[in-house]
Write an enzyme that holds these catalytic residues in place. Structure first.
Site, mmCIF file in Angstrom:
data_model
loop_
_atom_site.group_PDB
_atom_site.id
_atom_site.type_symbol
_atom_site.label_atom_id
_atom_site.label_comp_id
_atom_site.label_asym_id
_atom_site.label_seq_id
_atom_site.Cartn_x
_atom_site.Cartn_y
_atom_site.Cartn_z
ATOM 1 N N GLU A 85 0.824 -1.213 0.000
ATOM 2 C CA GLU A 85 0.000 0.000 0.000
ATOM 3 C C GLU A 85 0.856 1.261 0.000
ATOM 4 O OE1 GLU A 85 -3.073 -0.037 -0.540
ATOM 5 O OE2 GLU A 85 -3.839 -1.986 0.096
ATOM 6 N N ASP B 72 -4.311 -10.029 -8.236
ATOM 7 C CA ASP B 72 -4.691 -9.113 -9.313
ATOM 8 C C ASP B 72 -3.572 -8.250 -9.908
ATOM 9 O OD1 ASP B 72 -4.550 -7.737 -6.895
ATOM 10 O OD2 ASP B 72 -6.609 -7.020 -6.925
ATOM 11 N N GLU C 156 -18.329 -7.196 -2.694
ATOM 12 C CA GLU C 156 -16.959 -7.706 -2.642
ATOM 13 C C GLU C 156 -16.883 -9.118 -3.222
ATOM 14 O OE1 GLU C 156 -14.106 -5.301 -0.399
ATOM 15 O OE2 GLU C 156 -14.980 -5.270 -2.387
ATOM 16 N N GLU D 253 -12.644 -0.441 -9.835
ATOM 17 C CA GLU D 253 -12.169 -1.342 -10.905
ATOM 18 C C GLU D 253 -13.087 -1.433 -12.119
ATOM 19 O OE1 GLU D 253 -9.607 -1.986 -7.552
ATOM 20 O OE2 GLU D 253 -11.798 -1.973 -7.664
ATOM 21 N N THR E 33 -1.413 0.902 -10.118
ATOM 22 C CA THR E 33 -2.650 0.229 -9.705
ATOM 23 C C THR E 33 -3.472 1.085 -8.744
ATOM 24 O OG1 THR E 33 -3.565 -1.934 -9.091
ATOM 25 C CG2 THR E 33 -1.759 -1.094 -7.738
#
Length: 578
Positions: free
Chosen positions: A120, A261, A354, A375, A478
């Site tokens: 992160e 991902d 989710e 997304e 991302t």
């Protein structure tokens, strides 16, 4: 792999133009969707959230919109401010961008006793600072003489990234998931890291290495990527979590969603950013295995990584990035089919839960929430650039209507705890301003500078020569922080190369009219091998032949174009002798 990569070469410059694009306005106007009006609604959403963050939550990481206060979540970096910075410029707000740059320089300190997520911190902090650094000049910031190869935001990004480096000191080169910013990896830290937490560094770390001249960042990112590749199963799949000390897979579910991902995303984006054939061929191999074992009726399931048997027939909202990624490799038909599956789920709930059980067609227990994730909107933005299909604008419309209706509160926008009854949670993640709002705005703003097709650009003089910037082809990390790929070719840290290039350019311009300036002359100029980069050129045949495997591309052309009559970055001139 090589052919596919070469066809992708021009993505570096202007990927959107490689796809057949119908005329602007077809379809969307016919269905009566007022793009300009939605664009302004998205702008208003941004400021409603941003101003309440500044008023109620700064300098904490995130806004708590139900109680109108703030909390630290991923560290203590004023994270929402870093994450929202480049969105300000995309919305055209240069004055606030400039103010925030000053605030961050004065107020953010990474020398703190905080346990931070390596993943992160990289995507949000390092990525956000790098993007803002590269956009500074466009935003009217007074930049240093050496920019983009130096600058306060670049120094901050480098400082943050250095704090993450101790995590990579493992026998496998795969990093720990958590690091203490003051003390390094804590004794007793769990060695189990998710796949994405290992494979999501190459975009930011390679950019850092190219701008600063320090190869350590790109080196550790590559080593981690290759360790995952080496540990894939016999049927070509990777699992969800791995022990970074022993390289044993702890969670053996293989899929395209949470925990995996952005590893796949960064193989593609790393390949485009760095023009790296090896990264693209890795992804294309994975893509075959993913299609073979996890794809059913344009849905993607979770399977056991060694046997390929279905372990979870669920769709996760995080997987909705996949159609956008497919568009980057030109697989538009498959991308649209999968996107339309995901869009049906959105329409069922007014958001993406989710987890969604595909056979049952409903949410999964305790996974009914929607934290305003970007997304599906991200995929719509990419696919709209490629197809101009008005259905994609309709998803944008639905997202704006849903988020305003369900999630908007007096102090911002709140995470939706349960899509079935619209209960809210007291949290507004920083990615709402970094990604969700940004991709929505870009979907509704076809003329944004981010969509530049290369027809306009800036030429910047650096200590290492001229440099083309802001020509388009931005690669989003991302966390939706755009990186200008051309910037990676601006900075060369070797002083002797700088003078060689300047000498050669002078000689080239004085002699080119008489066509006497040949490769031989270039390689005989000054010291015997002066025209070559020490690490890149081969000494074969008196310096006339270059080692093509590690060659640097011309600044002034897409790598897919020929080298004839181009002045290469490292000072060699290639003339057509035929």
């Amino acid at each position: 792999g090589g052919t596919m990569l070469r066809s992708l070469g021009s993505l570096l410059c202007l990927w959107a133009l490689r796809l057949p694009v119908p005329p602007e306005g077809t379809g969307a106007a016919a269905r009566g969707l007022d793009v300009a009006s939605y664009r302004e609604r998205v702008r208003a959403m941004f400021y409603h959230a941003y101003e309440h963050y500044l008023e109620s939550a700064f300098p904490y990481d995130e806004l708590r919109p139900l109680t109108c206060d703030g909390q630290d979540t991923w560290g203590s970096f004023s994270l929402t401010l870093i994450d929202a910075l480049d969105t300000l410029l995309i919305l055209g707000n240069v004055s606030e961008f400039q103010r925030v740059v000053t605030v961050l320089q004065e107020g953010v300190d990474f020398d703190i006793d905080v346990n931070a997520s390596v993943f992160e911190t990289n995507i949000r902090v390092v990525g956000g600072l790098l993007s803002a650094h590269l956009l500074s000049k466009k935003a009217g910031v007074e930049v240093e003489a050496g920019w983009p190869c130096s600058g306060p935001l670049l120094r901050m990004a480098e400082e943050a990234a250095r704090k993450l480096l101790p995590a990579f000191q493992t026998p496998t080169g795969m990093p720990y998931g958590t690091v203490n910013l003051l003390h390094g990896v804590n004794p007793g830290e769990t060695p189990v890291t998710c796949t994405a937490g290992i494979g999501t560094f190459i975009v930011e770390f390679a950019t850092l290495s190219h701008l600063t001249g320090d190869p350590v960042f790109e080196d550790v990112a590559r080593k981690a990527l290759k360790a995952l590749w080496k540990n894939r199963s016999d049927i070509g799949l990777v699992g969800n979590h791995i022990d970074v000390l022993t390289a044993k897979w702890v969670a053996q579910d293989a899929g395209i969603g949470a925990g995996v991902d952005s590893y796949f995303e960064y193989l593609v984006k790393g390949a485009i950013l760095l023009q790296d054939e090896e990264l693209m061929s890795m992804f294309l191999e994975y893509n075959k295995a993913i299609k073979n074992y996890t794809k059913f009726d344009d849905w993607y399931l979770w399977v056991q990584m060694y046997k390929g048997t279905v372990s979870m027939p669920v769709f996760q909202s995080l997987e909705a990035y996949w159609p956008g990624l497919q568009s980057l490799i030109g697989d538009i038909d498959n991308a649209m089919r999968t996107f339309l599956n995901y869009y049906t789920v959105w329409k069922q709930f007014g958001g993406l839960p989710e987890f969604y059980n595909i056979p049952q067609g409903y949410t999964v227990d305790k996974r009914e929430g929607y934290p305003l994730r970007p997304e599906l909107i991200e995929s719509a933005m990419y696919l709209y650039r490629a197809t101009r299909d008005p259905t994609l604008l309709e998803l944008g419309r639905d997202a704006v209507e849903s988020i305003e209706k369900i999630s908007k509160v007096d102090c911002g926008f709140a995470t939706i705890k349960d899509l079935r009854d619209h209960r809210l949670d007291n949290r507004m993640e920083s990615f709402f301003l970094a990604e969700t709002v940004k991709y929505l705005y870009l979907l509704f703003d076809p003329d944004n500078f981010i969509h530049n097709d290369g027809s306009v650009f800036d030429v910047v003089i650096t200590p290492y020569g001229e440099c083309v910037l802001n020509a388009g082809g931005y690669v989003f990390n991302t966390e939706a922080h755009p990186i200008d790929p051309a910037a990676l070719h601006c900075c060369r840290k070797r002083k002797e190369e700088q003078w060689e290039v300047e000498d050669l350019m002078r000689e080239f311009y004085s002699l080119k009219k008489t066509k006497k300036f040949t490769l031989n002359r270039a390689s005989n100029h000054g010291k015997g091998e002066s025209a070559k980069a020490p690490e890149d050129a081969s000494s074969e045949k008196g310096g006339e032949k270059r080692n093509s495997k590690k060659s640097s591309h011309s600044l002034l052309s897409c790598p897919s174009q020929s080298f004839n009559s181009k002045l290469a970055v490292l000072g060699q001139v290639f003339l057509d002798n035929s």
